[in-house]
Structure formats: structure tokens, C-alpha cells
Motif scaffolding. Structure first.
Motif, PDB file in Angstrom:
ATOM      1  N   UNK A  60      43.848  48.957  40.803  1.00 54.78           N
ATOM      2  CA  UNK A  60      44.591  49.845  40.235  1.00 54.78           C
ATOM      3  C   UNK A  60      45.488  49.091  39.345  1.00 54.78           C
ATOM      4  N   UNK A  61      45.548  49.829  38.067  1.00 58.25           N
ATOM      5  CA  UNK A  61      46.122  49.260  37.063  1.00 58.25           C
ATOM      6  C   UNK A  61      46.801  50.255  36.101  1.00 58.25           C
ATOM      7  N   UNK A  62      47.665  49.509  35.237  1.00 58.57           N
ATOM      8  CA  UNK A  62      48.568  50.284  34.205  1.00 58.57           C
ATOM      9  C   UNK A  62      47.885  49.997  32.950  1.00 58.57           C
ATOM     10  N   UNK A  63      46.650  49.446  32.776  1.00 54.83           N
ATOM     11  CA  UNK A  63      45.824  49.536  31.594  1.00 54.83           C
ATOM     12  C   UNK A  63      46.268  48.401  30.587  1.00 54.83           C
ATOM     13  N   UNK A  64      47.647  47.869  30.823  1.00 63.86           N
ATOM     14  CA  UNK A  64      48.233  46.611  30.148  1.00 63.86           C
ATOM     15  C   UNK A  64      48.651  45.441  30.776  1.00 63.86           C
ATOM     16  N   UNK A  65      49.614  45.566  31.705  1.00 60.93           N
ATOM     17  CA  UNK A  65      50.481  44.312  32.187  1.00 60.93           C
ATOM     18  C   UNK A  65      49.928  43.892  33.335  1.00 60.93           C
ATOM     19  N   UNK A  66      49.504  44.946  34.482  1.00 54.39           N
ATOM     20  CA  UNK A  66      49.315  44.609  35.718  1.00 54.39           C
ATOM     21  C   UNK A  66      48.208  45.289  36.345  1.00 54.39           C
ATOM     22  N   UNK A  67      47.389  44.359  37.313  1.00 56.75           N
ATOM     23  CA  UNK A  67      46.400  45.237  38.038  1.00 56.75           C
ATOM     24  C   UNK A  67      46.524  44.686  39.516  1.00 56.75           C
ATOM     25  N   UNK A  68      46.311  45.614  40.346  1.00 58.62           N
ATOM     26  CA  UNK A  68      46.087  45.245  41.779  1.00 58.62           C
ATOM     27  C   UNK A  68      44.662  45.317  42.369  1.00 58.62           C
ATOM     28  N   UNK A  69      44.246  44.202  42.753  1.00 62.38           N
ATOM     29  CA  UNK A  69      42.791  44.383  43.433  1.00 62.38           C
ATOM     30  C   UNK A  69      43.223  44.899  44.883  1.00 62.38           C
ATOM     31  N   UNK A  70      42.577  46.128  45.037  1.00 60.99           N
ATOM     32  CA  UNK A  70      42.652  46.576  46.192  1.00 60.99           C
ATOM     33  C   UNK A  70      41.189  47.007  46.939  1.00 60.99           C
ATOM     34  N   UNK A  71      40.706  46.731  47.948  1.00 61.30           N
ATOM     35  CA  UNK A  71      39.727  46.920  48.740  1.00 61.30           C
ATOM     36  C   UNK A  71      38.651  46.090  47.954  1.00 61.30           C
ATOM     37  N   UNK A  72      38.146  44.981  48.539  1.00 57.98           N
ATOM     38  CA  UNK A  72      37.053  44.261  48.360  1.00 57.98           C
ATOM     39  C   UNK A  72      36.261  43.954  49.673  1.00 57.98           C
ATOM     40  N   UNK A  73      35.359  44.548  49.912  1.00 59.77           N
ATOM     41  CA  UNK A  73      34.693  44.655  50.932  1.00 59.77           C
ATOM     42  C   UNK A  73      33.207  44.489  50.794  1.00 59.77           C
ATOM     43  N   UNK A  74      32.456  43.996  51.830  1.00 58.08           N
ATOM     44  CA  UNK A  74      30.807  43.790  51.743  1.00 58.08           C
ATOM     45  C   UNK A  74      30.346  44.064  53.343  1.00 58.08           C
ATOM     46  N   UNK A  75      29.440  44.861  53.281  1.00 54.70           N
ATOM     47  CA  UNK A  75      28.838  45.325  54.547  1.00 54.70           C
ATOM     48  C   UNK A  75      28.482  44.082  55.255  1.00 54.70           C
ATOM     49  N   UNK A  76      28.660  43.780  56.482  1.00 59.46           N
ATOM     50  CA  UNK A  76      28.557  42.506  57.276  1.00 59.46           C
ATOM     51  C   UNK A  76      27.175  42.177  57.351  1.00 59.46           C
ATOM     52  N   UNK A  77      26.012  43.042  57.050  1.00 60.02           N
ATOM     53  CA  UNK A  77      24.615  42.833  57.128  1.00 60.02           C
ATOM     54  C   UNK A  77      24.240  42.171  55.833  1.00 60.02           C
ATOM     55  N   UNK A  78      25.192  42.154  54.845  1.00 55.31           N
ATOM     56  CA  UNK A  78      24.929  41.545  53.468  1.00 55.31           C
ATOM     57  C   UNK A  78      25.870  40.325  53.186  1.00 55.31           C
ATOM     58  N   UNK A  79      26.746  39.844  53.925  1.00 60.26           N
ATOM     59  CA  UNK A  79      27.629  38.931  53.823  1.00 60.26           C
ATOM     60  C   UNK A  79      26.887  37.568  53.809  1.00 60.26           C
ATOM     61  N   UNK A  80      27.606  36.745  52.927  1.00 59.99           N
ATOM     62  CA  UNK A  80      26.840  35.414  52.857  1.00 59.99           C
ATOM     63  C   UNK A  80      25.802  35.339  51.677  1.00 59.99           C
ATOM     64  N   UNK A  81      25.821  36.551  50.898  1.00 62.59           N
ATOM     65  CA  UNK A  81      24.626  36.489  49.958  1.00 62.59           C
ATOM     66  C   UNK A  81      25.392  36.438  48.404  1.00 62.59           C
ATOM     67  N   UNK A  82      26.613  36.071  48.327  1.00 65.49           N
ATOM     68  CA  UNK A  82      27.526  36.118  47.016  1.00 65.49           C
ATOM     69  C   UNK A  82      27.767  37.234  46.481  1.00 65.49           C
ATOM     70  N   UNK A  83      27.753  38.476  47.310  1.00 66.02           N
ATOM     71  CA  UNK A  83      27.944  39.877  46.767  1.00 66.02           C
ATOM     72  C   UNK A  83      29.352  39.687  46.335  1.00 66.02           C
ATOM     73  N   UNK A  84      30.303  39.496  47.292  1.00 66.43           N
ATOM     74  CA  UNK A  84      31.643  39.637  47.071  1.00 66.43           C
ATOM     75  C   UNK A  84      32.303  38.782  45.710  1.00 66.43           C
ATOM     76  N   UNK A  85      31.491  37.616  45.695  1.00 64.89           N
ATOM     77  CA  UNK A  85      31.665  36.722  44.462  1.00 64.89           C
ATOM     78  C   UNK A  85      31.384  37.588  43.126  1.00 64.89           C
TER      79      UNK A  85
END
Length: 134
Positions: A60-85
């Protein structure tokens, strides 16, 4: 099957509900609101295994000064495969040049993950929330 990444804000209710509930997030019980929220977000990057939504990061952002990262999620069956990275690297590239990028980890176990990308505790403030789902 190879994991693919998409920049889209279009998801079915079922895709969002399944992914969010796979990580036991309460917001998964509100797929219609999630769908509208994704459509109104500044940036959304998703990970797919074929036609299965397996990960997502939203900014979520204003296009110039600030961005908020909200929701980073990976299905548990796929975790550990560097998808979040991969998701983090891709969204941080989108926000290159932004003055501030903020995140509020809701689980203390994820702090070390965000620190790998240069995030650190900011100042003397504490994140506050008004949760209207309760």
C-alpha cells in the motif's frame, strides 16, 4: 512444476480464501473484502504453481514517499523454497526510490526474515491497530 510470479490484482474468491486460510489468517474468512482490497492495492505480486495461488505480497503506497508492505504469505506446503524471498525481492524492486518502506511483523519469528532485507526497528514508536473484525 516451476513456480511463476505474476503482477496481478485479479484473484478469485476461492484462491484468496484458500491461501489466507492455509496460514490461518482470519482475513481468509472475508474473501470478498480481500478481493476488493487487492484490486485497490498499490502493488500485488503473487506466486503460482500452475494455476494454484501459493503466495502473495501486497504493498500500500502513496506513489512517492511511503509504502507499507502488508500481507506476505506463502502456503505452508510451499514454505522453505525461497518463495517469500522472491516475493520480497520483487516488491522491494517495485518500491526502489521510495523514501520509506515499512512493515509491521505480526509474528516475532518473522523479524529475522525482514532484517535480511535491511528492515530494522524504527525509532521509538510502536505499531498500533484498530481491528474491526472483532
Amino acid at each position: 512444476m516451476a513456480i511463476t510470479y505474476k503482477e496481478t490484482k485479479e484473484f478469485t474468491l476461492q484462491e484468496l480464501e484458500r491461501l489466507f486460510l492455509s496460514v490461518h489468517w482470519e482475513s481468509g474468512r472475508y474473501p470478498e473484502q480481500l478481493k476488493r482490497g487487492m484490486a485497490n492495492s498499490g502493488q500485488v505480486i503473487s506466486a503460482w504453481d500452475g494455476d494454484k495461488l501459493i503466495g502473495l505480497v501486497r504493498g500500500l503506497d502513496d506513489g512517492e514517499t511511503v509504502a507499507f508492505l502488508h500481507y506476505l504469505l506463502v502456503d505452508p506446503a510451499y514454505q522453505g523454497q525461497h518463495i517469500g524471498q522472491q516475493l520480497m525481492e520483487r516488491i522491494l524492486e517495485k518500491y526502489r526510490g521510495m523514501l520509506h518502506i515499512k512493515i509491521m511483523p505480526s509474528d516475532p519469528k518473522t523479524v529475522a526474515f525482514y532484517q535480511k532485507f535491511g528492515f530494522e526497528a524504527g525509532g521509538n514508536y510502536t505499531a498500533m491497530e484498530l481491528n474491526q473484525m472483532r
